[in-house]
Design a protein around this motif. Structure first.
Motif: not given
Length: 294
Positions: A153, A157, A161, A164, A196, A199-200, A202-205, A230
């Motif tokens: 995890k 992450a 990070e 992005k 993981e 999951k990550s 799903k949070n992207l723009a 993405n």
């Protein structure tokens, strides 16, 4: 971001050549090429020798955009020239091959079954240089040794990070959370890693990423990641497999392309004639290309 380059990476047929051996891995790469450590006494001479090797590879007629989409470079290579042009410029202007830059500063010691990346204290400066050289994307590597949920995890992450930040600077990041192919619980690590990553995602723009992953234990295991809107591509690292093993395993995975280093270069030697060198490289390129278009 130039749309032509993005379309090439997303839709083109071929693979990515990993030519990004850094200071720590360069002696081994030179040894495999037939140059022992006894033949150079300084880091400068070592880097000169590895650049000569890379120049020979990149300028070879066998190193062609017909089969190769991009090439990953070490900073030292980006700052060096081939035929009077900086390497990244030569790749794109003369070869139509996308230049990609390794940006990580190595990995931390093992903790929770993984090796996180060291803090990238020089990232902003490096991205500024990369922009001047018209670099297309970046690559950064961390390593998973055991199926430790916390460690994996943390790896994912950290990769997202930095990814992005790199994307917002105008580059396409390659996220490389490598699973050690010798791990006793490699499949379990892959299951946690995939969960993981999804999951990550799903949070992207609008961010767009490439993932560089070890060839999975189960064929087509990463299909959900490959198909995610993405995700531009999912590419495979050879991870210590021989060329034959890496090619065979990759060919079982649809829509996953190679990003090989050792498996691409393993049979090249400094003492080969140009004809022999080009034929050996062509043979490797053809095998890896065929496995990448399944």
């Amino acid at each position: 971001m130039k749309q032509k380059q993005l379309n090439l990476m997303k839709n083109g047929k071929g693979f990515i050549a990993a030519l990004d051996q850094s200071g720590g891995s360069t002696p081994g790469a030179l040894e495999d090429y037939g140059i022992s450590e006894a033949e150079y006494e300084t880091k400068e001479k070592m880097f000169d020798l590895i650049h000569s090797m890379r120049t020979r590879i990149i300028t070879s007629p066998s190193f062609s955009s017909e089969y190769i989409l991009g090439a990953i470079l070490f900073k030292q290579t980006m700052n060096s020239k081939i035929a009077g042009k900086y390497t990244a410029q030569y790749l794109w202007q003369e070869k139509d091959i996308l230049p990609i830059l390794k940006v990580d500063q190595g990995t931390e010691n093992k903790k929770n079954g993984v090796q996180l990346m060291k803090p990238m204290t020089k990232l902003d400066q490096l991205l500024g240089e990369a922009k001047e050289y018209n670099i297309f994307g970046t690559k950064m590597r961390s390593i998973i040794h055991r199926a430790n949920p916390k460690g994996i995890k943390d790896i994912v992450a950290q990769q997202f990070e930095y990814g992005k930040k790199i994307y917002e600077a105008g580059f396409i990041p390659i996220l490389e959370p490598e699973v050690n192919i010798k791990s006793e619980d490699k499949l379990d690590s892959e299951k946690i890693l995939k969960e993981e990553i999804l999951k990550s995602l799903k949070n992207l723009a609008d961010e767009k990423y490439i993932f560089k992953l070890s060839i999975p234990s189960t064929a087509n295991f990463y299909q959900e990641i490959i198909e995610h809107p993405n995700v531009i591509r999912v590419v495979a690292l050879s991870g210590g497999y021989s060329q034959e093993a890496a090619v065979n395993k990759l060919s079982e995975n649809n829509n996953m392309i190679a990003s090989f280093s050792r498996a691409l270069l393993q049979d090249l030697n400094v003492d080969q004639s140009e004809k022999e060198f080009n034929m050996v490289l062509k043979n490797a390129v053809n095998k890896i290309y065929k496995a990448s278009i399944t």
